[in-house]
Design a protein around this motif. Structure first.
Motif, short mmCIF file in Angstrom:
data_model
loop_
_atom_site.label_atom_id
_atom_site.label_comp_id
_atom_site.label_asym_id
_atom_site.label_seq_id
_atom_site.Cartn_x
_atom_site.Cartn_y
_atom_site.Cartn_z
N GLU A 214 0.57 -1.27 0.38
CA GLU A 214 -0.07 -0.33 -0.40
C GLU A 214 0.54 1.70 0.13
O GLU A 214 0.34 1.78 -0.45
CB GLU A 214 -0.77 -0.15 1.45
N GLU A 215 2.30 1.16 0.75
CA GLU A 215 3.59 1.90 0.38
C GLU A 215 3.77 2.82 -0.46
O GLU A 215 3.97 3.87 -1.00
CB GLU A 215 3.25 2.10 2.39
N LEU A 216 4.32 1.65 -0.65
CA LEU A 216 4.77 2.06 -1.64
C LEU A 216 4.33 1.48 -2.89
O LEU A 216 4.32 2.76 -3.79
CB LEU A 216 5.17 0.22 -2.73
N LEU A 217 2.89 1.66 -3.45
CA LEU A 217 1.58 1.99 -4.45
C LEU A 217 0.95 3.68 -4.70
O LEU A 217 0.71 3.86 -5.75
CB LEU A 217 1.13 0.41 -4.63
N THR A 218 1.05 4.44 -3.21
CA THR A 218 0.51 5.09 -2.71
C THR A 218 2.04 6.07 -3.24
O THR A 218 0.84 7.22 -2.82
CB THR A 218 0.00 5.21 -1.51
N ARG A 219 2.99 5.69 -3.16
CA ARG A 219 4.17 6.64 -3.56
C ARG A 219 4.34 7.08 -4.70
O ARG A 219 3.42 6.46 -5.57
CB ARG A 219 5.25 5.69 -3.35
N PRO A 220 4.21 8.80 -4.87
CA PRO A 220 4.38 9.63 -6.23
C PRO A 220 5.37 8.99 -6.90
O PRO A 220 6.36 8.60 -6.51
CB PRO A 220 4.72 10.78 -5.23
N LYS A 221 5.47 8.64 -8.14
CA LYS A 221 5.90 8.06 -9.16
C LYS A 221 7.39 9.06 -9.24
O LYS A 221 8.39 8.49 -9.57
CB LYS A 221 4.74 7.60 -10.32
N ASP A 222 6.77 10.89 -8.94
CA ASP A 222 8.58 11.43 -9.10
C ASP A 222 9.01 10.99 -8.57
O ASP A 222 10.48 11.51 -8.34
CB ASP A 222 7.43 12.80 -9.81
N LEU A 223 8.85 10.55 -7.11
CA LEU A 223 10.00 10.14 -5.96
C LEU A 223 10.37 8.90 -6.32
O LEU A 223 11.70 8.74 -5.36
CB LEU A 223 9.37 10.02 -5.01
N GLY A 224 10.31 7.96 -7.65
CA GLY A 224 11.26 6.98 -8.03
C GLY A 224 11.03 5.95 -7.17
O GLY A 224 10.89 5.72 -6.29
#
Length: 587
Positions: A214-224
């Protein structure tokens, strides 16, 4: 600036000292590893909600000649001199006299707290209300005992967050035990090296993994965010992709959109439909999958592969995906059988080995799915192997996919990725390496993967059976409840951060609680895993519920029901029920 002034600065809530360092017998005298302090009267007796009651696992701060010494509460003991003489207590009891009616014994009660020292924060300037996180990167070992009589403070707020190495914008997986502080792990510190999640069955490993996803998939893509590849042996993670209409009604609109956003970044592949392209394999791959192939047979197989590659050469119009097309194991068998120069006995034996592999029905003319479908930046791919019973088949499929993925990453063809390996002890055993086809490739990734940002998360319920080569490369370990003494001893030997007190706590951890230690943090912490946002439509089932479901389900009857050939999509959704049907061709 004194420590009291530091902790009463504007950015830190005002707190009072909780105790005073004491000295006495050898086990109470401060040293460079531990010290003891006595709780002040207002802390040990007061029932006020504002009083910071000390609990095991909390962090304390005290001044010393070197700076500010931080330690963790390991034990809390009660002492009362009126009850120290056993014979006196016995005589009062025999006389049926309450000692508290004659002596002020309540006033002599005291709490003695034992603290294990973690490190010293040394600063050129005293700590101010603006705490610089870089200060806490210079934590040093304690070189001098704290002074008896010094006041002890309970560590909390920004000071504690920075001391432990938590990141305000990190992955929020839960709460710090005995605190209301969010455990937010820095993704780079957590996944720059390999991770091990160790716990017995039912302790919450799968739940923790779903929270991490959940945490990884909701992380903004621009953060990598790296690609995620999950090996699911038992179909425990199907709910991540399934639609839960009943559960959606109970969720807020914001959570519904968040859930749909997560599910849009998840792809699931059924192991029944994974195919290995024979043109991608060398003779050594065949020997790895079929160890009985001899050296002379290997030479003949090499010639057959070479001839097939010439005969079925990839056309110029085909996609350049790094694979050859055009032949399968049957073509190799035909090539071998038509070769008159091969010894007949060698020929028949080699054909038998290849036919045995062909019977697994996982080899074809082209690999499916492609590596580019499996590894996508910031997305989760689930390899669902629950429909495959044969462990050998699972090993071969996983070895092929993992080898290709690692090769593509080393060549820079795919983004950095993390492989989450459930039941890792089955694929990375400490002993029995000949039967574990995947052991070599996973140990290679464990040793070399960090250089290419190909990371492993090993999940196991039997650490003692897990390869020590791979486990030693896991710089971060997340340990949940384990009661097996052999497993506990194995974990203790592989981690210097574990104390005897921590080992005792691990064996009694409630479900959903974990000890996190290693590179992800400055010091080990106990964490209560947060509630998962994604609903699980399957839920937790009891054995009685499954028995009732079996009795009430009409599809499970004594006679098998014939059905016609159906679409692969239907098969993927209903493969668990296929054993009860006879598949017939369309007329």
């Amino acid at each position: 600036m004194t420590l009291r002034k530091v902790l009463t600065s504007k950015s830190v809530p005002q707190i009072e000292p909780i105790g005073i360092v004491i000295s006495g017998s050898n086990n109470l005298s401060p040293n460079i590893f531990e010290y003891s302090f006595i709780l002040t009267d207002n802390q040990s007796v007061s029932n006020s909600k504002n009083s910071p009651f000390v609990q095991q696992g909390q962090y304390c701060l005290v001044e010393s000649h070197e700076g500010f010494v931080v330690g963790i509460v390991e034990q809390i003991r009660m002492n009362n001199q009126y009850f120290s003489n056993v014979q006196t207590v016995k005589n009062f009891n025999l006389a049926k006299v309450n000692m508290k009616n004659f002596f002020p014994s309540d006033q002599w009660e005291c709490h003695i707290v034992d603290v294990h020292l973690l490190g010293t924060v040394r600063c050129k300037n005293n700590l101010s209300d603006e705490i610089d996180p870089a200060t806490f990167k210079r934590i040093q070992r304690v070189g001098f005992p704290v002074n008896p009589g010094n006041k002890v403070f309970l560590l909390k707020g920004n000071f504690l967050r920075h001391f432990l190495g938590l990141d305000e914008n990190g992955l929020n997986i839960g709460k710090l035990s005995s605190y209301k502080l969010d455990v937010t792990l820095n993704m780079n510190r957590l996944f720059n090296k390999h991770v091990a999640i160790l716990a017995q069955s039912g302790a919450g490993k799968s739940y923790l993994l779903s929270v991490l996803f959940e945490e990884l998939l909701t992380r903004p893509k621009d953060l990598g965010t790296p690609a995620m590849f999950l090996v699911d042996l038992h179909g425990e993670y199907r709910f991540l992709k399934e639609k839960a209409e009943d559960s959606l009604e109970k969720l807020e609109q914001s959570k519904i959109s968040s859930m749909k956003s997560i599910q849009n970044r998840i792809t699931s592949f059924n192991g029944l439909f994974i195919q290995i392209g024979v043109p991608d394999l060398t003779e050594y791959d065949f020997k790895r999958y079929q160890p009985g192939i001899s050296i002379p047979q290997l030479r003949e197989l090499r010639k057959a592969i070479k001839n097939c590659r010439k005969k079925f050469k990839k056309s110029e119009k085909s996609a350049d995906d790094g694979t050859l097309i055009g032949y399968d194991i049957n073509d190799l068998i035909t090539e071998l059988s038509e070769n008159p120069d091969i010894n007949s006995k060698l020929q028949s034996t080699l054909i038998g080995w290849l036919a045995d592999l062909n019977n697994l029905r996982i080899f074809s003319k082209k690999s499916s799915p492609s590596i580019y479908e499996l590894i996508k930046m910031g997305e989760l791919t689930i390899l669902d192997l629950s429909s495959i019973i044969s462990m050998r088949k699972k090993q071969i499929l996983l070895h092929y996919l993992t080898s290709k993925v690692f090769y593509y990453r080393r060549s820079g063809k795919i983004p950095p990725f993390i492989i989450f390996l459930e039941e890792a002890h089955n694929f990375l055993p400490e002993s029995g390496g000949k039967d574990a086809i995947t052991k070599n490739i996973f140990e290679t990734i464990a040793r070399e993967g960090r250089k290419f940002f190909a990371q492993l998360v090993l999940v196991s319920q039997r650490p003692v059976r897990l390869s020590t080569t791979a486990l030693s490369q896991c710089n971060t370990q997340i340990v949940m409840r384990i009661t097996n003494p052999y497993d506990l001893n194995h974990i203790k030997q592989t981690s210097e951060a574990l104390t005897n007190s921590s080992i005792e706590i691990i064996s009694t951890l409630p479900t959903g609680n974990a000890l996190i230690m290693g590179a992800a943090l400055n010091y080990p912490i106990f964490t209560k895993i947060r509630k998962r946002e994604l609903p699980n439509p399957r839920g937790e089932k009891s054995i009685s519920e499954m028995c009732q479901k079996y009795l009430n389900k009409d599809v499970f009857n004594n006679s098998k029901q014939p059905i016609t050939k159906i679409s692969p999509i239907f098969i993927q959704e209903n493969f668990l029920e296929l054993d009860t049907f006879e598949l017939k061709e369309d007329s």
